[in-house]
Design a protein around this motif. Structure first.
Motif, PDB file in Angstrom:
ATOM      1  N   PRO A  26      65.801  67.449  85.608  1.00 46.20           N
ATOM      2  CA  PRO A  26      65.816  68.046  86.874  1.00 46.20           C
ATOM      3  C   PRO A  26      64.564  68.258  87.523  1.00 46.20           C
ATOM      4  O   PRO A  26      64.387  68.024  88.784  1.00 46.20           O
ATOM      5  N   SER A  27      63.425  68.456  86.991  1.00 45.63           N
ATOM      6  CA  SER A  27      62.212  68.605  87.146  1.00 45.63           C
ATOM      7  C   SER A  27      61.370  67.662  87.705  1.00 45.63           C
ATOM      8  O   SER A  27      60.175  67.467  88.116  1.00 45.63           O
ATOM      9  N   GLY A  28      61.856  66.320  87.261  1.00 42.47           N
ATOM     10  CA  GLY A  28      61.186  65.071  87.762  1.00 42.47           C
ATOM     11  C   GLY A  28      60.559  64.619  86.465  1.00 42.47           C
ATOM     12  O   GLY A  28      59.989  63.557  86.683  1.00 42.47           O
ATOM     13  N   GLY A  29      60.738  64.773  85.429  1.00 40.80           N
ATOM     14  CA  GLY A  29      60.030  64.258  84.200  1.00 40.80           C
ATOM     15  C   GLY A  29      60.897  63.510  83.438  1.00 40.80           C
ATOM     16  O   GLY A  29      61.961  63.237  83.823  1.00 40.80           O
ATOM     17  N   LEU A  30      60.427  62.691  82.482  1.00 38.27           N
ATOM     18  CA  LEU A  30      61.049  61.761  81.695  1.00 38.27           C
ATOM     19  C   LEU A  30      60.827  62.306  80.255  1.00 38.27           C
ATOM     20  O   LEU A  30      59.984  62.641  79.662  1.00 38.27           O
ATOM     21  N   GLN A  31      62.000  62.317  79.571  1.00 37.37           N
ATOM     22  CA  GLN A  31      62.100  62.785  77.899  1.00 37.37           C
ATOM     23  C   GLN A  31      62.661  61.306  77.289  1.00 37.37           C
ATOM     24  O   GLN A  31      63.680  60.753  77.561  1.00 37.37           O
ATOM     25  N   ASN A  32      61.865  60.981  76.393  1.00 38.75           N
ATOM     26  CA  ASN A  32      62.247  59.773  75.615  1.00 38.75           C
ATOM     27  C   ASN A  32      63.394  60.065  74.484  1.00 38.75           C
ATOM     28  O   ASN A  32      62.804  61.171  73.538  1.00 38.75           O
ATOM     29  N   PHE A  33      64.161  59.525  74.418  1.00 41.76           N
ATOM     30  CA  PHE A  33      65.550  59.982  73.219  1.00 41.76           C
ATOM     31  C   PHE A  33      65.530  58.816  72.341  1.00 41.76           C
ATOM     32  O   PHE A  33      65.454  57.371  72.717  1.00 41.76           O
ATOM     33  N   ILE A  34      65.910  58.885  71.168  1.00 44.94           N
ATOM     34  CA  ILE A  34      66.358  57.872  70.619  1.00 44.94           C
ATOM     35  C   ILE A  34      68.010  58.188  70.152  1.00 44.94           C
ATOM     36  O   ILE A  34      68.354  59.219  69.383  1.00 44.94           O
ATOM     37  N   TYR A  36      70.140  68.608  81.559  1.00 46.22           N
ATOM     38  CA  TYR A  36      71.283  68.158  82.456  1.00 46.22           C
ATOM     39  C   TYR A  36      71.576  66.738  82.627  1.00 46.22           C
ATOM     40  O   TYR A  36      70.651  65.911  82.810  1.00 46.22           O
ATOM     41  N   GLN A  37      72.851  66.387  82.668  1.00 38.83           N
ATOM     42  CA  GLN A  37      73.138  65.094  82.608  1.00 38.83           C
ATOM     43  C   GLN A  37      74.519  64.872  83.165  1.00 38.83           C
ATOM     44  O   GLN A  37      75.459  65.097  82.483  1.00 38.83           O
ATOM     45  N   PRO A  38      74.615  64.537  84.484  1.00 36.89           N
ATOM     46  CA  PRO A  38      76.192  64.774  85.093  1.00 36.89           C
ATOM     47  C   PRO A  38      77.009  63.647  84.293  1.00 36.89           C
ATOM     48  O   PRO A  38      78.072  63.804  84.372  1.00 36.89           O
TER      49      PRO A  38
END
Length: 205
Positions: free
Chosen positions: A189-197, A23-25
């Protein structure tokens, strides 16, 4: 085992938009990469695995008028259509597995945020590269975002394939010129962080 389509239809039937990890508004990085291509608002753009993301909404706000959204899940596409209401007619919607996609159009921008990394089989990855290469016009752009080597190893219960800039360069080197990669942290939304490239390529002329 359910098919990929059944899996994603179930996800979109049982989870609210605000509850999915992707999710990314406001998809700022995607929009920045697209705008940096410097194309006019009639550029042909396809969003792979776009589902019910908000990228299409923001592209319409920016007056891009030749947008295609492709997703394997009919439920995802329908949610996006319902949200856009009368604006849905300004978008071309395609429901298909990307590996079955035969492009009816040549695109100036091919955008994929977090669909490509679900391909873990080497033959499937090669097939995707071939499909994208054939679908992008000479001098057109490939914008692709995946989980980085610092990111998750699974998403939505499925294995994924992590990438770094070197791996991306090698994968696309035959037909594309590398224009850069950048990493970013996506807050879930759950408060975590995901690292993208995020990587950007330009197809050779």
């Amino acid at each position: 085992m359910p098919s990929n389509q059944d899996h994603w239809d179930h996800v979109y039937a049982t989870k609210r938009l605000e509850d999915v990890s992707w999710y990314q508004p406001i998809p700022r990085q995607s929009l920045e990469y697209i705008d940096a291509c410097g194309l006019d608002r009639h550029a042909t753009i396809i969003d792979i695995g776009g589902g019910d993301s908000f990228l299409v909404d923001h592209l319409l706000i920016k007056s891009y008028d030749n947008i295609t959204v492709l997703d394997i899940s009919e439920n995802a596409i329908q949610r996006a259509k319902d949200r856009l209401a009368e604006k849905q007619d300004k978008v071309q919607w395609l429901i298909t597995n990307i590996l079955d996609f035969t492009s009816p159009t040549k695109y100036q921008i091919w955008h994929d945020r977090a669909a490509f990394h679900f391909l873990t089989d080497e033959d499937d990855i090669s097939a995707y590269v071939d499909i994208a290469t054939k679908a992008i016009v000479p001098n057109g752009y490939l914008i692709i975002a995946t989980f980085s080597t610092n990111g998750p190893k699974k998403c939505s219960g499925l294995d994924i394939c992590q990438y770094d800039s070197a791996k991306m360069k090698t994968l696309w080197a035959k037909d594309f010129l590398f224009e850069g990669c950048s990493e970013s942290e996506h807050p879930t939304p759950s408060g975590g962080l995901q690292n993208f490239i995020f990587c950007k390529f330009r197809k050779k002329s």
